[in-house]
Design a protein around this motif. Structure first.
Motif, mmCIF file in Angstrom:
data_model
loop_
_atom_site.group_PDB
_atom_site.id
_atom_site.type_symbol
_atom_site.label_atom_id
_atom_site.label_comp_id
_atom_site.label_asym_id
_atom_site.label_seq_id
_atom_site.Cartn_x
_atom_site.Cartn_y
_atom_site.Cartn_z
ATOM 1 N N THR A 114 30.349 16.437 43.091
ATOM 2 C CA THR A 114 31.618 16.971 43.239
ATOM 3 C C THR A 114 32.275 15.939 44.221
ATOM 4 O O THR A 114 33.356 15.988 44.822
ATOM 5 N N GLY A 115 31.456 14.606 44.342
ATOM 6 C CA GLY A 115 32.297 13.615 45.051
ATOM 7 C C GLY A 115 33.252 12.890 44.512
ATOM 8 O O GLY A 115 33.536 13.121 43.103
ATOM 9 N N GLY A 116 34.326 11.998 45.154
ATOM 10 C CA GLY A 116 35.279 11.379 44.369
ATOM 11 C C GLY A 116 36.446 12.177 44.019
ATOM 12 O O GLY A 116 37.129 11.732 43.143
ATOM 13 N N MET A 117 36.674 13.334 44.560
ATOM 14 C CA MET A 117 37.589 14.310 44.228
ATOM 15 C C MET A 117 37.891 14.506 42.750
ATOM 16 O O MET A 117 38.886 14.602 42.205
ATOM 17 N N THR A 118 36.682 14.656 42.078
ATOM 18 C CA THR A 118 36.973 15.025 40.698
ATOM 19 C C THR A 118 37.072 16.509 40.616
ATOM 20 O O THR A 118 36.996 17.363 41.333
ATOM 21 N N PRO A 119 37.757 16.772 39.472
ATOM 22 C CA PRO A 119 38.543 18.162 39.400
ATOM 23 C C PRO A 119 37.327 19.024 39.042
ATOM 24 O O PRO A 119 36.059 18.765 38.346
ATOM 25 N N HIS A 120 37.319 20.237 38.993
ATOM 26 C CA HIS A 120 36.283 21.290 38.587
ATOM 27 C C HIS A 120 36.186 21.333 37.283
ATOM 28 O O HIS A 120 36.942 21.018 36.580
#
Length: 103
Positions: free
Chosen positions: A81-87
């Protein structure tokens, strides 16, 4: 003794390779609470995708006292979930938009 060390080293170096990250995505409906004299139909609401469940969401994000947070849907995503990845997308299909709510 030699085999024990070899086996321990094998698991220590293999464990990070075999481990997989996963997280859960929730679709939450945030709406005004109906007063006792008002109609039961929701006048306005918004849908939010979050990795927080309804209870956690209320404590982490500002929600007005007269709003309620309701669980609508959930699914599991694999990966980090790191790096502001989209869901990851909902495998059951698209969530209904706020403009056209599901019956």
């Amino acid at each position: 003794m030699k085999y024990r060390r070899l086996l321990s080293a094998f698991f220590i170096f293999l464990a990070p390779v075999l481990s997989h990250a996963e997280y859960r995505v929730f679709v939450l409906k945030i709406s005004k609470r109906a007063s006792t004299g008002a109609a039961a139909a929701d006048q306005g609401f918004r849908l939010v995708e979050s990795t927080l469940d309804p209870v956690q969401y209320r404590y982490f994000y500002p929600v007005a006292a007269d709003e309620e947070v309701t669980y609508i849907d959930t699914w599991r995503c694999y990966g980090r979930t790191g790096g502001m990845t989209p869901h990851c997308p909902n495998p059951k299909g698209q969530i209904p938009s706020s403009e056209s709510p599901a019956p």
